[in-house]
Enzyme design. Structure first.
Site, PDB file in Angstrom:
ATOM      1  N   TYR A  24       0.532  -7.553  -4.920  1.00 25.37           N
ATOM      2  CA  TYR A  24       0.574  -6.317  -4.123  1.00 25.37           C
ATOM      3  C   TYR A  24       1.443  -5.249  -4.802  1.00 25.37           C
ATOM      4  CZ  TYR A  24       1.093  -3.428   0.135  1.00 25.37           C
ATOM      5  OH  TYR A  24       1.097  -2.404   1.060  1.00 25.37           O
ATOM      6  N   SER A  72       2.670   2.680  -1.353  1.00 24.47           N
ATOM      7  CA  SER A  72       3.639   1.909  -0.578  1.00 24.47           C
ATOM      8  C   SER A  72       5.009   2.148  -1.200  1.00 24.47           C
ATOM      9  CB  SER A  72       3.290   0.417  -0.665  1.00 24.47           C
ATOM     10  OG  SER A  72       4.404  -0.382  -0.299  1.00 24.47           O
TER      11      SER A  72
HETATM   12  N1  LIG Z   1       1.508  -1.274   7.294  1.00 23.56           N
HETATM   13  C1  LIG Z   1       2.451  -1.030   6.401  1.00 23.56           C
HETATM   14  O1  LIG Z   1       3.641  -1.246   6.667  1.00 23.56           O
HETATM   15  C2  LIG Z   1       2.118  -0.476   5.053  1.00 23.56           C
HETATM   16  C3  LIG Z   1       3.167  -0.099   4.227  1.00 23.56           C
HETATM   17  C4  LIG Z   1       2.906   0.435   2.988  1.00 23.56           C
HETATM   18  C5  LIG Z   1       1.609   0.612   2.577  1.00 23.56           C
HETATM   19  N2  LIG Z   1       0.585   0.250   3.392  1.00 23.56           N
HETATM   20  C6  LIG Z   1      -0.777   0.463   2.900  1.00 23.56           C
HETATM   21  O2  LIG Z   1      -1.542   1.179   3.844  1.00 23.56           O
HETATM   22  C7  LIG Z   1      -2.920   0.825   3.709  1.00 23.56           C
HETATM   23  C8  LIG Z   1      -3.470   0.440   5.060  1.00 23.56           C
HETATM   24  O3  LIG Z   1      -2.754  -0.693   5.542  1.00 23.56           O
HETATM   25  P1  LIG Z   1      -2.648  -1.088   7.084  1.00 23.56           P
HETATM   26  O4  LIG Z   1      -1.249  -1.489   7.304  1.00 23.56           O
HETATM   27  O5  LIG Z   1      -3.242  -0.040   7.924  1.00 23.56           O
HETATM   28  O6  LIG Z   1      -3.537  -2.417   7.069  1.00 23.56           O
HETATM   29  P2  LIG Z   1      -4.642  -3.005   8.074  1.00 23.56           P
HETATM   30  O7  LIG Z   1      -4.323  -2.584   9.471  1.00 23.56           O
HETATM   31  O8  LIG Z   1      -4.749  -4.433   7.747  1.00 23.56           O
HETATM   32  O9  LIG Z   1      -5.988  -2.228   7.630  1.00 23.56           O
HETATM   33  C9  LIG Z   1      -6.558  -2.439   6.381  1.00 23.56           C
HETATM   34  C10 LIG Z   1      -7.873  -1.704   6.315  1.00 23.56           C
HETATM   35  O10 LIG Z   1      -8.442  -1.909   4.994  1.00 23.56           O
HETATM   36  C11 LIG Z   1      -9.792  -2.270   5.146  1.00 23.56           C
HETATM   37  N3  LIG Z   1     -10.241  -3.071   4.004  1.00 23.56           N
HETATM   38  C12 LIG Z   1      -9.768  -4.267   3.567  1.00 23.56           C
HETATM   39  N4  LIG Z   1     -10.474  -4.688   2.499  1.00 23.56           N
HETATM   40  C13 LIG Z   1     -11.424  -3.738   2.270  1.00 23.56           C
HETATM   41  C14 LIG Z   1     -12.459  -3.585   1.320  1.00 23.56           C
HETATM   42  N5  LIG Z   1     -12.674  -4.511   0.365  1.00 23.56           N
HETATM   43  N6  LIG Z   1     -13.250  -2.486   1.385  1.00 23.56           N
HETATM   44  C15 LIG Z   1     -13.057  -1.549   2.352  1.00 23.56           C
HETATM   45  N7  LIG Z   1     -12.077  -1.634   3.261  1.00 23.56           N
HETATM   46  C16 LIG Z   1     -11.272  -2.722   3.230  1.00 23.56           C
HETATM   47  C17 LIG Z   1      -9.865  -3.035   6.458  1.00 23.56           C
HETATM   48  O11 LIG Z   1     -11.212  -3.023   6.931  1.00 23.56           O
HETATM   49  P3  LIG Z   1     -11.805  -4.211   7.857  1.00 23.56           P
HETATM   50  O12 LIG Z   1     -10.702  -4.623   8.789  1.00 23.56           O
HETATM   51  O13 LIG Z   1     -12.965  -3.546   8.560  1.00 23.56           O
HETATM   52  O14 LIG Z   1     -12.219  -5.301   6.943  1.00 23.56           O
HETATM   53  C18 LIG Z   1      -8.904  -2.207   7.320  1.00 23.56           C
HETATM   54  O15 LIG Z   1      -9.588  -1.095   7.864  1.00 23.56           O
HETATM   55  C19 LIG Z   1      -2.971  -0.296   2.665  1.00 23.56           C
HETATM   56  O16 LIG Z   1      -3.297   0.258   1.396  1.00 23.56           O
HETATM   57  C20 LIG Z   1      -1.542  -0.821   2.663  1.00 23.56           C
HETATM   58  O17 LIG Z   1      -1.194  -1.411   1.431  1.00 23.56           O
HETATM   59  C21 LIG Z   1       0.803  -0.299   4.627  1.00 23.56           C
END
Ligand SMILES: NC(=O)c1ccc[n+]([C@@H]2O[C@H](COP(=O)([O-])OP(=O)(O)OC[C@H]3O[C@@H](n4cnc5c(N)ncnc54)[C@H](OP(=O)(O)O)[C@@H]3O)[C@@H](O)[C@H]2O)c1
Length: 267
Positions: A165, A152
């Site tokens: 985080y 991130s």
């Molecule tokens: N969105 C942003 O702006 C942003 C920015 C910077 C970094 N990121 C990073 O990108 C990554 C994905 O984020 P996202 O925005 O796509 O979030 P999201 O839509 O909430 O998706 C999160 C995913 O992680 C899975 N997950 C959560 N806990 C888990 C566990 N214990 N074991 C296995 N899978 C697990 C969830 O699975 P289930 O739903 O099936 O439980 C879901 O598929 C994260 O690492 C986040 O920190 C996101």
């Protein structure tokens, strides 16, 4: 389907939503067989499998908690038993449990560190073991394996109210560099992608009203929120031989969010 990742096998953790879902679909569109990990949401993972196989690709959905050591071993076993090998790990699963530091419970601290940092360690360790065990003459790529760690902008930007985080993402920054240094001699590449603000459920509060979006856009010099496809395209490239000489670094996919936009008007 054919493309840059023909013959590759990819495991994407947290591929039932948001960025992971977009990355898994783009990897499949580039020709890879894809293991789609989810934790609690089976339906979107199954839907993605159906979409990929409907286009002639190969995909399976596998439930596992990335913070659980035995689950992670099983996740890799099931990936290899489905597709015969593994070439690329995208360690993407992540959660947020936000609170001011004085109100942050130990449970909320531990949950975020367990999934966002320890989960990436467990998956990376398992991937390295598998990469090393695969004979060199079976490789579809120049490298012996690729790890992409979903970090991130908060691997470098401090984030008040999100100390768990930001600490996990800061940890990923050093984990990626230390791992890359340790395994480059085995022909294994390890990099991070640092997304800025990407439109997914994890940060819905930050974009789902015009007021919130306007405030968010002040932090993004490029003037738009990111979409999962922005990250997915970067991940496919970073995983492919086109990025073969790249290891131990972080690719920021953030529309300039990490460029200290508060200084645009001379600070
Ligand atoms: N969105 C942003 O702006 C942003 C920015 C910077 C970094 N990121 C990073 O990108 C990554 C994905 O984020 P996202 O925005 O796509 O979030 P999201 O839509 O909430 O998706 C999160 C995913 O992680 C899975 N997950 C959560 N806990 C888990 C566990 N214990 N074991 C296995 N899978 C697990 C969830 O699975 P289930 O739903 O099936 O439980 C879901 O598929 C994260 O690492 C986040 O920190 C996101």
């Amino acid at each position: 389907m054919s493309g840059r990742l023909d013959g590759h096998v990819v495991l994407v953790t947290g591929a039932s939503s948001g960025i992971g879902l977009g990355v898994a679909e783009a990897m499949a569109d580039a020709g890879a067989a894809v293991a789609i990990n989810y934790r609690s949401h089976r339906e979107p993972a199954d839907d993605l499998v159906a979409r990929i196989t409907g286009k002639g690709g190969r995909a399976v959905a596998i439930a596992a908690d990335v913070s659980d050591e035995a689950d992670v071993a099983r996740l890799f076993d099931e990936t290899v038993s489905a597709f015969g090998r593994i070439d690329i790990l995208v360690a993407n699963s992540g959660i947020q449990k936000d609170a001011a530091i004085a109100d942050m419970t130990l449970a909320d601290w531990n949950a975020v560190i367990d999934v966002n940092l320890t989960g990436q360690f467990l998956c990376s360790r398992e991937a390295l073991r598998r990469f090393r065990s695969q004979p060199a003459d079976t490789r579809p790529a120049r490298s012996a394996g690729v790890i992409i760690s979903m970090s991130s902008v908060h691997e470098i930007i401090p984030w008040a109210g999100h100390v768990n985080y930001a600490t996990a993402k800061g940890g990923i920054r050093m984990m990626v560099r230390s791992l890359a240094q340790e395994v480059a001699g085995d022909g294994i590449r390890v990099n991070a992608i640092a997304p800025g603000a990407i439109r997914t459920p994890i940060n819905q509060d930050a974009w789902d009203t015009p007021e919130a979006l306007e405030k968010l856009l002040r932090l993004i010099p490029y003037g738009r929120i990111g979409e999962p496809e922005d990250v997915a395209r970067a991940a496919v490239w970073l995983a492919s031989d086109e990025a073969d000489y790249i290891t131990g670094t972080t690719l920021f996919v953030d529309g300039g969010m990490a460029l200290y936009p508060g200084f645009r008007d001379n600070g």
